[in-house]
Design an enzyme around this catalytic site. Structure first.
Site, PDB file in Angstrom:
ATOM      1  CG  ASP A  42      73.790   9.965  31.913  1.00 45.86           C
ATOM      2  OD1 ASP A  42      72.833   9.849  32.706  1.00 45.86           O
ATOM      3  OD2 ASP A  42      73.780   9.489  30.766  1.00 45.86           O
ATOM      4  CG  ASP A  43      72.724   7.289  35.250  1.00 46.58           C
ATOM      5  OD1 ASP A  43      71.898   8.148  34.900  1.00 46.58           O
ATOM      6  OD2 ASP A  43      72.658   6.098  34.894  1.00 46.58           O
ATOM      7  CB  CYS A  82      68.559   9.901  30.671  1.00 45.82           C
ATOM      8  SG  CYS A  82      69.764   8.879  31.523  1.00 45.82           S
ATOM      9  NE  ARG A  86      70.219  13.379  29.969  1.00 46.79           N
ATOM     10  CZ  ARG A  86      71.543  13.423  30.058  1.00 46.79           C
ATOM     11  NH1 ARG A  86      72.243  14.142  29.214  1.00 46.79           N
ATOM     12  NH2 ARG A  86      72.169  12.735  30.990  1.00 46.79           N
ATOM     13  CE  LYS A 135      71.744  10.020  28.210  1.00 42.74           C
ATOM     14  NZ  LYS A 135      71.823   8.982  29.248  1.00 42.74           N
ATOM     15  CG  HIS A 137      68.449  10.214  26.128  1.00 43.45           C
ATOM     16  ND1 HIS A 137      68.664   9.433  27.242  1.00 43.45           N
ATOM     17  CD2 HIS A 137      67.719   9.448  25.265  1.00 43.45           C
ATOM     18  CE1 HIS A 137      68.108   8.256  27.070  1.00 43.45           C
ATOM     19  NE2 HIS A 137      67.528   8.227  25.882  1.00 43.45           N
ATOM     20  CB  SER A 161      71.633   5.895  27.248  1.00 41.35           C
ATOM     21  OG  SER A 161      70.791   6.794  27.907  1.00 41.35           O
ATOM     22  CG  HIS A 223      74.210   6.010  31.599  1.00 41.21           C
ATOM     23  ND1 HIS A 223      74.198   4.737  31.098  1.00 41.21           N
ATOM     24  CD2 HIS A 223      72.906   6.401  31.689  1.00 41.21           C
ATOM     25  CE1 HIS A 223      72.929   4.367  30.892  1.00 41.21           C
ATOM     26  NE2 HIS A 223      72.135   5.353  31.248  1.00 41.21           N
ATOM     27  CG  ASP A 275      71.034  12.295  34.054  1.00 40.19           C
ATOM     28  OD1 ASP A 275      71.798  11.810  34.920  1.00 40.19           O
ATOM     29  OD2 ASP A 275      70.570  11.619  33.119  1.00 40.19           O
ATOM     30  CG  ASN A 276      69.337   9.903  36.396  1.00 42.42           C
ATOM     31  OD1 ASN A 276      69.186  10.113  35.197  1.00 42.42           O
ATOM     32  ND2 ASN A 276      70.144   8.970  36.833  1.00 42.42           N
ATOM     33  CE  LYS A 306      69.008   5.550  34.870  1.00 42.12           C
ATOM     34  NZ  LYS A 306      70.112   5.503  33.907  1.00 42.12           N
TER      35      LYS A 306
HETATM   36 MG    MG Z   1      70.939   9.632  33.683  1.00 39.63          MG
END
Ligand code: MG
Length: 452
Positions: A42-43, A82, A86, A135, A137, A161, A223, A275-276, A306
């Site tokens: 994540d991130d 996010c 996803r 996660k 989301h 998150s 994240h 994811d980003n 992001k």
């Molecule tokens: Mg993310």
């Protein structure tokens, strides 16, 4: 003799056999269905791994996984945040198609529509055991949004998150750790999440007997607010952020050795991506309760972060390994996206993608094997609902705001055209030098917007 070697010695032409842990061992005509392990940070930024050039963070397990498989340098997610990223990963479709273009908040009432067919649901049809750890989301307000209502037999993790609690986000809703459909921990000890997710993943892998499996592990880290277990703290050269990334690398190492130990590695496609891009541009509300500016990652040489549509927001590390299928030691600049994983995995597992809807991804397995160029040559870049850019081949046109009706023409930013082969850093706007390309891509954006 280990199980893997034993199975090899069985050769072709044997009757169907079922061995513990191997998944669907085939009869003579039907190939064994591969297990799928999809690891999703994540991130995590393009520049956060050793094999992607980070100068001080050490990621030996992921670097080795890249050596044993393929490392992609032009791999994109479908959105720079996010929830939409996803949604696209699990449906093979641009996020606007499922109505999930925006990040869900604790108070959000919406979620993944039941009409969407998730990757997990497709693999259930093929006889897979499925587990999601981490996660989610994609909605939490109704039971039908939960992982267990969307193709996963079991679930452990946070439904949104890890920053969606005071002081970072104003909300009365508690952030809880869920097991299947029930909250089991509040407040959540975030320092041990990566470790506990890993233990859960190992338990799941160990428990697999006769059926093929799909393990989806979307980590909460890195994240913000970042955290890690005591044994990882202070261990990296790169401060707490480095410790957090190195803990994820440890986790990947644990999972790969569990596959090996159980004789599963040759029949398992393992994918690692993010994811980003990194939250370099975080809002001031995040700089509280211990968060520091250097608690976010790096997009490496790429521009952006992001939540924006420069390359750093949507181009992410992507490593894939499938011994015997994906030629080891490859690095490829062929374009591919997270949406491609949907048809690629479904096809590799013996299924067919739904034919009653648009699927935006393509089967990239021949490309991963080094046998064909990527079928994906175009990407549309969205920021929330807004279509901002298109990449076609080596060209990228960014027309931020130009497709909106509520922005005055005099307030629009200059169109930006980049040659991503020569200038993946997006430093040199060549729109004026190539008016024909700019016009062609502008038309593409308009056509795509019309089709939405
Ligand atoms: Mg993310």
């Amino acid at each position: 003799m280990d199980r893997r070697k034993f199975i090899k010695t069985l050769g072709v032409g044997t009757a169907a056999v079922s061995l513990p842990g191997f998944g669907c061992v085939s009869s003579q005509n039907e190939p064994a269905k591969p297990n799928i392990v999809l690891l999703f940070a994540d991130d995590m930024g393009y520049g956060d791994l050793g094999s992607y050039g980070h100068p001080t963070i050490k990621t030996p397990n992921l670097d080795q996984m890249a050596q044993d498989g393929i490392r992609l340098t032009s791999f994109y997610v479908a959105a720079p945040s996010c929830t939409p990223s996803r949604a696209a990963l699990l449906t093979g479709r641009y996020p606007f198609r499922s109505g999930l273009s925006n990040v869900l908040l604790p108070e959000s009432e919406n979620g993944i529509p039941q009409t969407e067919v998730t990757l997990a649901e497709k693999l259930k049809e093929q006889g897979y055991n499925t587990m999601a750890i981490g996660k989610w989301h994609l909605g939490h307000a109704k039971p039908e949004y939960l992982p267990t209502a969307n193709g996963f037999d079991n679930y452990l993790g946070l439904l949104y998150s890890n920053d969606m609690i005071p002081p970072w986000v104003e909300t009365d809703k508690p952030l809880e750790l869920y097991r299947d459909t029930e909250p089991v921990e509040h407040p959540v000890d975030q320092s041990t999440l990566t470790k506990r997710y890993t233990e859960e993943a190992l338990k799941f892998i160990e428990s697999q007997k006769d059926d093929p499996f799909f393990l989806y592990l979307p980590y909460n880290m890195p994240h913000l607010p970042i955290n890690t277990a005591a044994e990882f703290k202070g261990k990296s050269m790169a401060g707490l952020y480095g410790d957090v990334i190195e803990a994820i690398d440890w986790s990947v190492g644990q999972i790969l050795s569990a596959l090996d130990k159980n004789g599963l590695d040759e029949n398992t496609l393992v994918i690692f991506t993010s994811d980003n891009g990194p939250w370099i541009n975080m809002p001031d509300r995040m700089l509280q309760a211990g968060n520091e500016r250097w608690h976010v990652g790096s997009a490496g040489p790429l521009r952006g972060a992001k939540a924006n549509t420069y390359e750093g927001g949507m181009r992410v590390p992507a490593i894939m390994r499938w011994p015997g299928k994906i030629t080891p030691g490859q690095t490829s600049a062929e374009m591919a996206t997270a949406m491609d994983l949907y048809p690629t995995i479904i096809k590799a597992c013996g299924g067919a993608v739904p034919d009653d809807r648009v699927i935006d991804g393509n089967d990239i397995l021949p490309m991963l094997k080094g046998q064909a160029p990527s079928p994906t040559t175009e990407l549309y870049y969205f920021r929330r609902e807004e279509l901002e850019a298109v990449r076609s081949g080596k060209w990228k046109l960014r027309l931020s705001g130009h497709l909106r009706t509520d922005v005055k023409p005099e307030d629009l930013p200059t169109p930006e055209l980049f040659d991503l082969h020569v200038d993946p850093f997006e430093r040199n706007n060549v729109a004026e030098r190539h008016p024909d390309v700019t016009e062609q891509l502008r038309e593409k954006l308009h056509q795509f917007r019309k089709s939405m």
